[in-house]
Write an enzyme that holds these catalytic residues in place. Sequence first.
Site, PDB file in Angstrom:
ATOM      1  N   SER A 171       0.805  -1.326   0.059  1.00  0.00           N
ATOM      2  CA  SER A 171       0.030   0.054   0.060  1.00  0.00           C
ATOM      3  C   SER A 171       1.016   1.094  -0.009  1.00  0.00           C
ATOM      4  CB  SER A 171      -0.875  -0.008   1.416  1.00  0.00           C
ATOM      5  OG  SER A 171      -1.429   1.369   1.671  1.00  0.00           O
ATOM      6  N   TYR A 190      -1.938  -1.436  10.490  1.00  0.00           N
ATOM      7  CA  TYR A 190      -1.787  -1.354   8.737  1.00  0.00           C
ATOM      8  C   TYR A 190      -0.599  -0.894   8.241  1.00  0.00           C
ATOM      9  CZ  TYR A 190      -3.618  -1.246   4.193  1.00  0.00           C
ATOM     10  OH  TYR A 190      -3.905  -1.204   2.780  1.00  0.00           O
TER      11      TYR A 190
HETATM   12  N1  NAP Z   1      -8.675  -0.533  -1.413  1.00  0.00           N
HETATM   13  C1  NAP Z   1      -7.635   0.237  -1.378  1.00  0.00           C
HETATM   14  O1  NAP Z   1      -7.945   1.637  -1.266  1.00  0.00           O
HETATM   15  C2  NAP Z   1      -6.448  -0.006  -1.191  1.00  0.00           C
HETATM   16  C3  NAP Z   1      -5.377   0.704  -1.050  1.00  0.00           C
HETATM   17  C4  NAP Z   1      -3.942   0.093  -0.823  1.00  0.00           C
HETATM   18  C5  NAP Z   1      -3.902  -1.246  -0.788  1.00  0.00           C
HETATM   19  N2  NAP Z   1      -4.785  -2.046  -0.503  1.00  0.00           N
HETATM   20  C6  NAP Z   1      -4.523  -3.379  -0.579  1.00  0.00           C
HETATM   21  O2  NAP Z   1      -5.020  -4.187  -1.560  1.00  0.00           O
HETATM   22  C7  NAP Z   1      -5.442  -5.400  -1.082  1.00  0.00           C
HETATM   23  C8  NAP Z   1      -6.893  -5.519  -1.325  1.00  0.00           C
HETATM   24  O3  NAP Z   1      -7.744  -4.530  -1.068  1.00  0.00           O
HETATM   25  P1  NAP Z   1      -9.438  -4.511  -1.022  1.00  0.00           P
HETATM   26  O4  NAP Z   1      -9.647  -3.186  -0.775  1.00  0.00           O
HETATM   27  O5  NAP Z   1      -9.703  -5.367  -2.345  1.00  0.00           O
HETATM   28  O6  NAP Z   1      -9.768  -5.265   0.097  1.00  0.00           O
HETATM   29  P2  NAP Z   1     -11.184  -6.110   0.688  1.00  0.00           P
HETATM   30  O7  NAP Z   1     -12.094  -5.690  -0.310  1.00  0.00           O
HETATM   31  O8  NAP Z   1     -11.462  -5.800   2.326  1.00  0.00           O
HETATM   32  O9  NAP Z   1     -10.930  -7.594   0.353  1.00  0.00           O
HETATM   33  C9  NAP Z   1      -9.969  -8.383   1.010  1.00  0.00           C
HETATM   34  C10 NAP Z   1     -10.091  -9.830   0.722  1.00  0.00           C
HETATM   35  O10 NAP Z   1      -8.875 -10.572   1.574  1.00  0.00           O
HETATM   36  C11 NAP Z   1      -9.781 -11.762   2.053  1.00  0.00           C
HETATM   37  N3  NAP Z   1      -9.345 -11.848   3.453  1.00  0.00           N
HETATM   38  C12 NAP Z   1      -9.297 -11.106   4.537  1.00  0.00           C
HETATM   39  N4  NAP Z   1      -8.836 -11.828   5.592  1.00  0.00           N
HETATM   40  C13 NAP Z   1      -8.320 -13.060   5.225  1.00  0.00           C
HETATM   41  C14 NAP Z   1      -7.653 -13.893   5.636  1.00  0.00           C
HETATM   42  N5  NAP Z   1      -7.382 -14.254   7.015  1.00  0.00           N
HETATM   43  N6  NAP Z   1      -7.473 -15.079   4.886  1.00  0.00           N
HETATM   44  C15 NAP Z   1      -7.628 -15.279   3.784  1.00  0.00           C
HETATM   45  N7  NAP Z   1      -8.324 -14.148   2.972  1.00  0.00           N
HETATM   46  C16 NAP Z   1      -8.609 -13.078   3.687  1.00  0.00           C
HETATM   47  C17 NAP Z   1     -11.223 -11.272   2.343  1.00  0.00           C
HETATM   48  O11 NAP Z   1     -12.121 -12.318   2.196  1.00  0.00           O
HETATM   49  P3  NAP Z   1     -12.635 -13.069   3.462  1.00  0.00           P
HETATM   50  O12 NAP Z   1     -12.883 -12.096   4.366  1.00  0.00           O
HETATM   51  O13 NAP Z   1     -13.719 -13.998   3.011  1.00  0.00           O
HETATM   52  O14 NAP Z   1     -11.329 -13.940   3.915  1.00  0.00           O
HETATM   53  C18 NAP Z   1     -11.274 -10.410   0.900  1.00  0.00           C
HETATM   54  O15 NAP Z   1     -11.300 -11.432  -0.167  1.00  0.00           O
HETATM   55  C19 NAP Z   1      -5.078  -5.382   0.096  1.00  0.00           C
HETATM   56  O16 NAP Z   1      -3.847  -6.002   0.889  1.00  0.00           O
HETATM   57  C20 NAP Z   1      -5.122  -4.028   0.864  1.00  0.00           C
HETATM   58  O17 NAP Z   1      -4.248  -3.724   1.899  1.00  0.00           O
HETATM   59  C21 NAP Z   1      -6.167  -1.572  -0.809  1.00  0.00           C
END
Ligand code: NAP
Length: 256
Positions: A142, A155
């Site tokens: 991130s 985080y």
């Molecule tokens: N969205 C943003 O603005 C942003 C910005 C910077 C970085 N990121 C990074 O990008 C990635 C994806 O972000 P997102 O916004 O798409 O996240 P999200 O919508 O919250 O999705 C998270 C995913 O991770 C899975 N997950 C969570 N805990 C888990 C565990 N213990 N074991 C296995 N799977 C798990 C969730 O499914 P379950 O709950 O069913 O397990 C879901 O599929 C993350 O690494 C996040 O830090 C996002």
Amino acid sequence: MFGKVALVTGASRGIGAAIADALARAGAHVVLTARDQDALSRQVQVLKSDGLQATAVPADVRDEASVKALLAEIRERCGRLDAAVNNAAGGGRPPAPLGEWTVEDFDGAIAVNLRGVFLCLKYEIELMLETGTGAAIVNMSSTAGEQGVAGLTGYTASKFGVGGLTRVAALDYAAQGIRVNAIAPGPILTDRLAAAGQAAQDGVAATVPLGRIGVPGDVAAAALWLCSDQSSFVTGTVLTVDGGRLAGTPAFKVSG
Ligand SMILES: NC(=O)c1ccc[n+]([C@@H]2O[C@H](COP(=O)([O-])OP(=O)(O)OC[C@H]3O[C@@H](n4cnc5c(N)ncnc54)[C@H](OP(=O)(O)O)[C@@H]3O)[C@@H](O)[C@H]2O)c1
């Protein structure tokens, strides 16, 4: 990516689902993982209904036995692993000054975002080494892994750690042809930002030099490139996908 097997963690929604879609459309057989089996199955059905190759294998990346079982199942079903995107994250709490974070809050963020990436790397690399034909791994960091973000102690610490794991793994396995990189997304429109509403999204977009929030496809395109042979001379890097946010701050407005 034709004939290749790729794993995407956190693939049931958001950025992970978009990455799984991009890899599958590029010809890979994609294994999608997350904890919620129903959400995963729905995602796999969407891909299969488009004639793409996808398999759901639920796992909890915090848990060593679960990650070992995930990779054992991939070995059993596919016999190899050519690419992996360690994207799962969670364990957060609402932003608060460091002193208000409990040990449980901190450990919760580290468990999924950092230990989870370590466990996935450990067992993915073990399977990748078995075939010995080279492979690519992408860890999801991130911009909070490159720059402190107020209120996000666990985080931010975990994502800085992801950058460290990425660089060490890249050095440790370069000789065996396994490339390891990370992506540092800026604000991307997934569930959390969508739930914040339009006014909040507009406020965030105003902080982005390119003038918009990213979409999951922006990150998926970068992940696909890092998984493909197009990036065959790239390892140990953290690729920022943030609309220019980390490039610097706006100029001071001075009159005269
Ligand atoms: N969205 C943003 O603005 C942003 C910005 C910077 C970085 N990121 C990074 O990008 C990635 C994806 O972000 P997102 O916004 O798409 O996240 P999200 O919508 O919250 O999705 C998270 C995913 O991770 C899975 N997950 C969570 N805990 C888990 C565990 N213990 N074991 C296995 N799977 C798990 C969730 O499914 P379950 O709950 O069913 O397990 C879901 O599929 C993350 O690494 C996040 O830090 C996002």
